[in-house]
Design a protein around this motif. Structure first.
Motif, mmCIF file in Angstrom:
data_model
loop_
_atom_site.group_PDB
_atom_site.id
_atom_site.type_symbol
_atom_site.label_atom_id
_atom_site.label_comp_id
_atom_site.label_asym_id
_atom_site.label_seq_id
_atom_site.Cartn_x
_atom_site.Cartn_y
_atom_site.Cartn_z
ATOM 1 N N ALA A 1 0.830 -1.211 0.000
ATOM 2 C CA ALA A 1 0.000 0.000 0.000
ATOM 3 C C ALA A 1 0.862 1.259 0.000
ATOM 4 O O ALA A 1 0.614 2.194 -0.778
ATOM 5 C CB ALA A 1 -0.929 -0.007 1.209
ATOM 6 N N GLY A 2 1.883 1.289 0.840
ATOM 7 C CA GLY A 2 2.750 2.467 0.911
ATOM 8 C C GLY A 2 3.498 2.725 -0.373
ATOM 9 O O GLY A 2 3.577 3.863 -0.852
ATOM 10 N N ARG A 3 4.051 1.666 -0.964
ATOM 11 C CA ARG A 3 4.799 1.829 -2.213
ATOM 12 C C ARG A 3 3.868 2.221 -3.357
ATOM 13 O O ARG A 3 4.199 3.087 -4.158
ATOM 14 C CB ARG A 3 5.530 0.525 -2.526
ATOM 15 N N ALA A 4 2.694 1.598 -3.439
ATOM 16 C CA ALA A 4 1.742 1.955 -4.509
ATOM 17 C C ALA A 4 1.302 3.406 -4.367
ATOM 18 O O ALA A 4 1.213 4.134 -5.359
ATOM 19 C CB ALA A 4 0.542 1.016 -4.479
ATOM 20 N N PRO B 1 -6.212 -5.393 1.174
ATOM 21 C CA PRO B 1 -6.913 -6.306 2.074
ATOM 22 C C PRO B 1 -6.026 -7.388 2.679
ATOM 23 O O PRO B 1 -6.281 -7.843 3.787
ATOM 24 C CB PRO B 1 -8.003 -6.910 1.197
ATOM 25 N N THR B 2 -4.995 -7.807 1.955
ATOM 26 C CA THR B 2 -4.071 -8.838 2.442
ATOM 27 C C THR B 2 -2.693 -8.534 1.902
ATOM 28 O O THR B 2 -2.516 -7.634 1.074
ATOM 29 C CB THR B 2 -4.461 -10.250 1.952
ATOM 30 N N VAL C 1 -3.735 -8.841 -5.959
ATOM 31 C CA VAL C 1 -4.520 -8.254 -4.883
ATOM 32 C C VAL C 1 -4.979 -6.887 -5.403
ATOM 33 O O VAL C 1 -4.295 -6.279 -6.220
ATOM 34 C CB VAL C 1 -3.717 -8.138 -3.564
ATOM 35 N N THR C 2 -6.138 -6.440 -4.965
ATOM 36 C CA THR C 2 -6.617 -5.122 -5.367
ATOM 37 C C THR C 2 -6.630 -4.215 -4.152
ATOM 38 O O THR C 2 -7.354 -4.455 -3.192
ATOM 39 C CB THR C 2 -8.026 -5.203 -5.990
ATOM 40 N N CYS C 3 -5.809 -3.177 -4.215
ATOM 41 C CA CYS C 3 -5.737 -2.189 -3.148
ATOM 42 C C CYS C 3 -6.711 -1.063 -3.477
ATOM 43 O O CYS C 3 -7.141 -0.918 -4.623
ATOM 44 C CB CYS C 3 -4.319 -1.646 -3.025
ATOM 45 N N THR C 4 -7.052 -0.274 -2.481
ATOM 46 C CA THR C 4 -8.003 0.821 -2.670
ATOM 47 C C THR C 4 -7.420 2.100 -2.099
ATOM 48 O O THR C 4 -6.834 2.091 -1.018
ATOM 49 C CB THR C 4 -9.334 0.511 -1.951
ATOM 50 N N GLY C 5 -7.588 3.186 -2.833
ATOM 51 C CA GLY C 5 -7.139 4.498 -2.372
ATOM 52 C C GLY C 5 -8.241 5.519 -2.582
ATOM 53 O O GLY C 5 -9.296 5.214 -3.149
ATOM 54 N N PRO D 1 -5.176 -2.405 -8.986
ATOM 55 C CA PRO D 1 -4.828 -3.817 -9.148
ATOM 56 C C PRO D 1 -3.310 -4.013 -9.084
ATOM 57 O O PRO D 1 -2.561 -3.304 -9.738
ATOM 58 C CB PRO D 1 -5.355 -4.180 -10.530
ATOM 59 N N VAL D 2 -2.881 -4.975 -8.278
ATOM 60 C CA VAL D 2 -1.457 -5.271 -8.098
ATOM 61 C C VAL D 2 -1.228 -6.720 -8.506
ATOM 62 O O VAL D 2 -2.029 -7.595 -8.174
ATOM 63 C CB VAL D 2 -1.042 -5.055 -6.626
ATOM 64 N N ARG D 3 -0.119 -6.962 -9.228
ATOM 65 C CA ARG D 3 0.171 -8.309 -9.729
ATOM 66 C C ARG D 3 1.650 -8.617 -9.561
ATOM 67 O O ARG D 3 2.507 -7.770 -9.809
ATOM 68 C CB ARG D 3 -0.205 -8.373 -11.211
ATOM 69 N N VAL D 4 1.955 -9.853 -9.144
ATOM 70 C CA VAL D 4 3.344 -10.293 -9.009
ATOM 71 C C VAL D 4 3.863 -10.681 -10.393
ATOM 72 O O VAL D 4 3.254 -11.486 -11.089
ATOM 73 C CB VAL D 4 3.462 -11.488 -8.038
ATOM 74 N N VAL D 5 4.985 -10.098 -10.765
ATOM 75 C CA VAL D 5 5.616 -10.387 -12.045
ATOM 76 C C VAL D 5 6.589 -11.554 -11.901
ATOM 77 O O VAL D 5 6.635 -12.454 -12.726
ATOM 78 C CB VAL D 5 6.364 -9.136 -12.574
ATOM 79 N N LYS D 6 7.376 -11.518 -10.814
ATOM 80 C CA LYS D 6 8.399 -12.539 -10.594
ATOM 81 C C LYS D 6 8.615 -12.667 -9.091
ATOM 82 O O LYS D 6 8.568 -11.672 -8.369
ATOM 83 C CB LYS D 6 9.691 -12.113 -11.293
#
Length: 124
Positions: free
Chosen positions: A57-60, A80-81, A91-95, A106-111
């Motif tokens: 959340a902080g970095r986004a 949320p997690t 995971v989907t963060c909200t601001g 929307p956040v997604r792991v690339v590697k």
């Protein structure tokens, strides 16, 4: 002759300034981040190592609006997690935007590896 050289110099200087500005915007507006998985940033989600929700959340939030002409300013970003350290995990963060409306991030792991996770978010 000298006035022609001056005009060419001014045009060349302006083109270089625009190119450097575009490069700077591209570098600063990136939405991808690699974060180390250590004792301070790691949690467990569904039995998997995960990047803490607070870290994501902080970095986004800090990268969502890096420059005044890139993206909307958001505050109060929460996730949320934690973000599982598994390629493809999401995971989907909200601001909240300055006008009070909410925005999904929307956040997604690339590697992912045992020591770090590379992830990116989508700026809507």
């Amino acid at each position: 002759m000298q006035s022609t050289r001056f005009v060419i110099g001014v045009i060349g200087g302006a083109a270089a300034a625009v190119a450097l500005g575009a490069l700077g915007t591209h570098l600063l507006s990136g939405t991808q981040s690699t974060t180390e998985l250590d004792a301070h940033s790691t949690v467990t989600v569904d039995g998997h190592k995960a990047l803490s929700a607070d870290i994501v959340a902080g970095r986004a939030q800090s990268r969502y609006h890096p420059l005044p002409w890139v993206g909307d300013k958001v505050s109060g970003v929460t996730c949320p997690t934690g973000l599982k350290a598994v390629a493809g995990a999401t995971v989907t963060c909200t601001g909240r935007k300055s006008d009070g409306t909410t925005v999904d991030i929307p956040v997604r792991v690339v590697k992912a590896s045992a020591d770090s996770v590379t992830w990116k978010f989508d700026r809507s």
